[in-house]
Scaffold this active site. Structure first.
Site, short mmCIF file in Angstrom:
data_model
loop_
_atom_site.label_atom_id
_atom_site.label_comp_id
_atom_site.label_asym_id
_atom_site.label_seq_id
_atom_site.Cartn_x
_atom_site.Cartn_y
_atom_site.Cartn_z
N ARG A 231 75.95 15.91 -28.07
CA ARG A 231 75.82 14.99 -29.34
C ARG A 231 76.82 15.86 -30.27
O ARG A 231 77.28 14.92 -31.13
CB ARG A 231 74.46 14.71 -29.69
CG ARG A 231 74.26 13.93 -31.00
CD ARG A 231 74.86 12.64 -30.42
NE ARG A 231 74.56 11.53 -31.45
CZ ARG A 231 74.83 10.26 -31.20
NH1 ARG A 231 75.77 9.94 -30.32
NH2 ARG A 231 74.40 9.33 -32.29
N HIS B 122 86.41 7.27 -36.36
CA HIS B 122 85.82 6.32 -35.31
C HIS B 122 84.67 5.70 -35.77
O HIS B 122 84.60 4.74 -35.48
CB HIS B 122 85.68 7.02 -34.16
CG HIS B 122 85.49 6.29 -32.96
ND1 HIS B 122 86.45 4.93 -32.68
CD2 HIS B 122 84.44 6.08 -31.99
CE1 HIS B 122 85.61 4.65 -31.48
NE2 HIS B 122 84.68 5.08 -31.43
N ASP B 123 83.93 6.56 -36.66
CA ASP B 123 82.58 5.89 -37.15
C ASP B 123 82.98 4.52 -37.99
O ASP B 123 81.98 3.95 -38.23
CB ASP B 123 81.96 6.76 -37.94
CG ASP B 123 80.54 7.39 -37.25
OD1 ASP B 123 80.42 7.07 -36.20
OD2 ASP B 123 80.20 8.31 -37.94
N SER C 126 84.93 0.27 -29.83
CA SER C 126 84.82 1.47 -28.93
C SER C 126 84.78 1.15 -27.45
O SER C 126 85.48 0.22 -27.08
CB SER C 126 83.74 2.22 -29.42
OG SER C 126 83.89 3.71 -28.77
N ASP D 69 90.87 7.11 -37.08
CA ASP D 69 90.12 7.40 -35.95
C ASP D 69 91.11 8.08 -34.99
O ASP D 69 91.97 7.56 -34.66
CB ASP D 69 90.03 5.99 -35.44
CG ASP D 69 88.92 5.78 -34.28
OD1 ASP D 69 88.98 6.91 -33.51
OD2 ASP D 69 88.75 4.51 -33.84
#
Lengths: 384, 384
Positions: free
Chosen positions: A221, A355-356, A151, A322
């Site tokens: 968040r 993305h995680d 990232s 992602d």
């Protein structure tokens, strides 16, 4: 065998000139190292972190079994980045709230000794890389066997190959992009607006008011979490599950302000937790560094020209679901590197986690990284 | 020829029982009609609105040239839904802030005559459809030639076919879904949290405090706008364009709180504009109606069983880049209807504009709707 990590700090008295024209003087970087630097000083691997992470990359702190580093599944003895063979360095970036000099530290230019707060200078990926290079100088490391990040960390790895092409042999760029899309910037901007317009933000000088803009941090968040996951994995993990279904025919509570669905409960929990420990000014700085990164900008948007400076070999990895840093963006980098006849390996991992995924265990992902570092290790032995 | 619209209001003294078990008494619905109801009362078309819209569907108000209805490109004389042939009804839903009874109106159950605010009962898609059916009763319309809507409006159109299968001949369901995904609910929840945690919200009774939770509304709208657009169209419209590039070598201003990119400017503008006119309690109610809609819930998640009640013919339309209500979701409805051997037409339009596409001019989209209504019109003539 448990890897025990020990945080260290390096102070720098020489001012660091920043891309903005400002300079940072009298700063410190927090870092950790794992494994042993070989006699040739050729086996160093620098790990760059993303938004919500630090120098604590691997291992645990003594006596704290649950304190695993953020990439502990990837880095350690016998792991894909094997600390029995490599000397791995984790470094916390400037502007962070986890140790290195940041908005919560005293501003040496303030007469009253107050903390930087919103006066902390805007730092860029390039500034971070320059600071990391100075740290390597103090460690006596001229050349990295590899620089690696996911990232925003991948952006730093890429930038290393352009800023210090002669100091990097390999770059491992995971789930990253050569710049943010408009949609990425848009999500960052909404998160920043939530923070900045929180009445507890006080223009960024909330420390002096004894407040924390928690409302804004929570919203930031929650938005982040949505974009880290894929639609598929969210449906699989949460779907339309209710938190507390009413027994009988109609399971709804008919409420607009209370939690009804599990996904709401999850997001609120993540937001609450984050607001307890993350600094709001750091959030602004790090998201802005993401927005600004764009090595092709100085080349009229031509990424191939921008990457012509790179000399090292590359491994790029992306994940099919992602949507924040999509495979398409990795392919742009692969193409630009191939345009320059660079040595590039590229793995597009079919993973459901969005993305995680770059932080999770996936045997194919781990296997690709493991093989790549095996080959780096073999080339080191051949050279030795 | 300009279509002049005239808003009307219908008061209902009989209480409306709601899905939650509560009831709404003494309420009014705002509506508009266009065209002429034929002698057989068979040419009525009901248009259902989505989140940020009203009964003002088509035409302009007298003397206000810029006051086009929200679906004026679709509905009017000679347009796909031709008001020379159909009697079109636009109705504002309960809980709205655009005319029909909602949180800004006096609560008849409050002794002090204060407005509903957060005490406005939670309303569902099914409740809205029941209220719309009562309005049709007052207009002397037993059967609709068609019910039509996009997004949340499409959910109402679908629900009409299940709640009043004998009162609908055709349903046109555009850019919709049989329920929200976890990701959709997540975005709604973040928007709601931004509103509810705004200190100016006062638990939903901000009217009494003379405040408006504008910070929260702005964030909600910014999030909404990101999800209405596709990544592609955002890149095309805004990309990484700077609002005010610095002349010379480095175009950045290095700011975390000020606008740097055009996309930021656009989102802030949309947020500011929305916060000026939209009601926060309405936002909570409408997003919750979206979350709750799930006709398959009572059938253990079996959509085919849920849609077995429908009797009418269907046109479904989706747009390739709509990631909020993706083509996949429309295909689920098509499949469930075909499982029941219903007459279904389905068009998947390859359009770059994301969810917003359902409000925009696209010749293929307009053509499909136009042909469908032509055939409805011909069947009406054949019956007459």
């Amino acid at each position: 065998m448990t890897l025990i990590a020990t945080p260290q700090s390096q102070h720098f008295s020489e001012a660091l000139p920043l891309q903005s024209g400002a300079a940072l003087r009298d700063y410190a970087l927090s870092f950790e190292t794992y494994g042993t630097l070989n006699a040739e000083r050729s086996n160093a691997v620098l790990i760059c972190h993303a938004l919500n992470a630090s120098h604590h990359v691997a291992g645990v702190y003594a006596g704290q079994d649950k304190s695993e580093g953020w990439w502990d599944n990837m880095i350690g003895p016998g792991k894909p980045v094997d600390t029995n063979r490599f000397f791995v360095i984790g470094v916390n970036n400037l502007g962070s709230c986890f140790g290195s000099t940041g908005p919560m530290h005293p501003n040496p230019d303030a007469a009253d000794g107050r903390v930087y707060g919103a006066d902390f200078p805007v730092v860029t990926v390039e500034d971070w890389v320059n600071a990391q290079a100075r740290l390597l100088d103090t460690l006596g490391i001229q050349t990295l066997a590899a620089v690696m990040g996911g990232s925003l960390g991948g952006m730093q790895a890429l930038s290393w190959t352009l800023q210090y092409p002669d100091r990097v042999r390999h770059a491992v760029v995971v789930a990253s992009a050569p710049n943010l899309t408009a949609e990425n910037i848009a999500f960052n901007e909404v998160a920043r607006r939530a923070i900045v317009t929180d009445p507890d933000f006080h223009g960024g000088h909330y420390y002096a008011h004894g407040t924390v803009p928690k409302r804004g941090l929570r919203i930031a968040r929650m938005i982040g979490h949505i974009t880290y996951l894929s639609d598929d994995v969210m449906n699989e993990k949460f779907g339309r599950q209710l938190k507390d279904a009413v027994l009988g025919k109609d399971p709804y509570h008919y409420t607009t302000q209370d939690v009804e669905f599990q996904i709401e409960s999850y997001l609120r929990y993540q937001g609450d937790k984050f607001a307890e420990y993350f600094d709001a000014n750091t959030y602004l700085l790090i998201t802005r560094a993401l927005d600004y990164f764009d090595p092709a900008l100085a080349f009229g948007g031509d990424l191939s020209q921008a990457l012509a400076r790179a000399r090292c070999k590359f491994l790029l990895v992306s994940f099919s679901t992602d949507w924040r840093f999509s495979p398409k963006r990795s392919r742009e980098m692969v193409k630009a590197l191939l345009d320059n006849r660079r040595d590039v390996s590229y793995a597009e991992i079919d993973a459901p986690h969005g993305h995680d995924a770059f932080l999770l265990d996936d045997p194919r992902y781990m296997g690709v990284v493991s093989s790549y570092f095996d080959s780096i290790s073999r080339s080191l032995e051949a050279t030795a």
